[in-house]
Design a protein around this motif. Structure first.
Motif, short mmCIF file in Angstrom:
data_model
loop_
_atom_site.label_atom_id
_atom_site.label_comp_id
_atom_site.label_asym_id
_atom_site.label_seq_id
_atom_site.Cartn_x
_atom_site.Cartn_y
_atom_site.Cartn_z
N ILE A 174 0.86 -1.19 0.00
CA ILE A 174 0.00 0.00 0.00
C ILE A 174 0.89 1.24 0.00
CG2 ILE A 174 -1.85 1.26 1.18
CD1 ILE A 174 -2.50 -1.37 2.65
N GLU A 175 0.54 2.22 -0.81
CA GLU A 175 1.34 3.44 -0.89
C GLU A 175 0.41 4.63 -1.10
OE1 GLU A 175 5.24 5.14 -3.36
OE2 GLU A 175 4.48 3.10 -3.71
N GLU A 176 0.68 5.69 -0.38
CA GLU A 176 -0.07 6.93 -0.55
C GLU A 176 0.53 7.74 -1.69
OE1 GLU A 176 -2.90 7.62 0.91
OE2 GLU A 176 -2.78 5.76 2.08
N GLY A 177 -0.34 8.29 -2.53
CA GLY A 177 0.11 9.07 -3.66
C GLY A 177 0.77 10.38 -3.24
N THR A 178 1.67 10.85 -4.06
CA THR A 178 2.36 12.12 -3.83
C THR A 178 2.30 12.96 -5.10
OG1 THR A 178 4.47 11.13 -4.51
CG2 THR A 178 3.96 11.12 -2.15
N ASP A 179 2.70 14.21 -4.98
CA ASP A 179 2.78 15.12 -6.11
C ASP A 179 1.43 15.18 -6.84
OD1 ASP A 179 5.46 15.61 -5.48
OD2 ASP A 179 6.11 13.88 -6.64
N ASP A 180 1.40 14.85 -8.13
CA ASP A 180 0.16 14.97 -8.89
C ASP A 180 -0.88 13.93 -8.49
OD1 ASP A 180 1.74 12.94 -9.90
OD2 ASP A 180 1.18 13.29 -11.99
N CYS A 181 -0.49 12.92 -7.71
CA CYS A 181 -1.42 11.89 -7.26
C CYS A 181 -1.67 11.98 -5.75
CB CYS A 181 -0.90 10.50 -7.61
SG CYS A 181 -0.91 10.15 -9.39
#
Length: 208
Positions: A174-181
Motif C-alpha cells: 500500500i502506498e499513498e500518492g504524492t505530487d500529482d497523485c
C-alpha cells in the motif's frame, strides 16, 4: 509539485483487496468486509475450470459486494466472451462502472503499460470514479518500476480515492500518492510472490 487532494466523503466501509491468486484462492483466509475486490489473474494461464471453481468459491464468501476485473491470464482465454455469465457470484467489470453503497467503482480491461497518451480506453474512466480497479499498476506506485505512464496521467487527472491493482507480484503493498497523485491510495493486492504458484498472505484494506 504537490497538488490539493480531492475530497471524498467518509463512508465507513471495509474494502478487502486481493489479486493474482492464480487458482490458489481456496488456500486463503479472507477477512470480513463490505466489498471484496479481485484485481485479476484468478486463473492460471486462463484455464476454464479455474474460473468455474473461482466462481463457486466467491459464492461461499459473506461479502455483500464482490467486484472482479480481468488479468492478463484471462484477457486472451478462449472463454473470455462469457466471463460475466461464468462469474455469476460477482460483478465483473470491463471498461464499465458499478455503484455500491454510494461508491462508484470502475473496472478496466487488462492493458500492457504504454507511454503517456497511448491508451484511449483509459479516457473512459468517469470523473466521479471513487475506486479504480485495474490489473496493471500505475507508474510510480506499488508497481515494481513497471507501471503504466498513461494510467498515471489519468489517475492524476481524475483523482479517485483508491486504486486497486496487482500483476507485479513483488510489489505487493500500500502506498499513498504524492505530487500529482496526492490524496490517492494505491494498493497492489497481488497474493502470489514470485511465480504464480507461490503465495503471499493477503491483507485487509479498510479505506472508505
Amino acid at each position: 509539485m504537490q497538488q490539493t487532494p480531492r475530497t471524498w466523503p467518509q463512508r465507513g466501509l471495509k474494502v478487502v483487496c486481493i489479486s493474482d491468486t492464480h487458482n490458489c484462492h481456496r488456500n486463503l483466509t479472507i477477512p470480513e468486509g463490505d466489498i471484496l475486490v479481485h484485481a485479476g489473474d484468478w486463473s492460471y494461464f486462463g484455464k476454464e475450470e479455474h474460473t468455474i471453481d473461482f466462481n463457486d468459491w466467491l459464492g461461499s464468501l459473506p461479502h455483500k459486494h464482490k467486484i472482479v476485473v480481468n488479468g492478463n491470464h484471462e484477457s486472451n482465454a478462449l472463454w473470455k466472451g462469457k466471463v460475466k455469465e461464468m462469474l455469476s457470484n460477482a460483478t465483473f467489470l470491463m471498461q464499465e462502472s458499478t455503484t455500491v453503497e454510494g461508491v462508484k467503482i470502475f473496472g478496466t480491461n487488462f492493458f500492457w503499460p504504454v507511454p503517456m497518451g497511448g491508451n484511449p480506453y483509459y479516457d473512459q474512466i468517469p470523473d466521479d470514479t471513487e475506486i479504480l480497479v485495474c490489473h496493471g499498476p500505475v507508474k510510480g506506485f506499488v508497481d515494481g518500476n513497471s507501471g503504466c505512464p498513461t494510467l498515471r496521467t489519468i489517475v492524476a487527472l481524475k483523482k479517485p480515492k483508491l486504486v486497486i491493482s496487482g500483476h507485479m507480484h513483488g510489489a505487493h503493498g500500500i502506498e499513498e500518492g504524492t505530487d500529482d497523485c496526492a490524496g490517492v491510495t494505491f494498493v497492489n493486492a497481488a497474493i502470489c510472490k514470485g511465480g504464480p504458484r507461490s503465495k503471499k498472505s493477503n491483507k485487509k484494506v479498510s479505506i472508505l
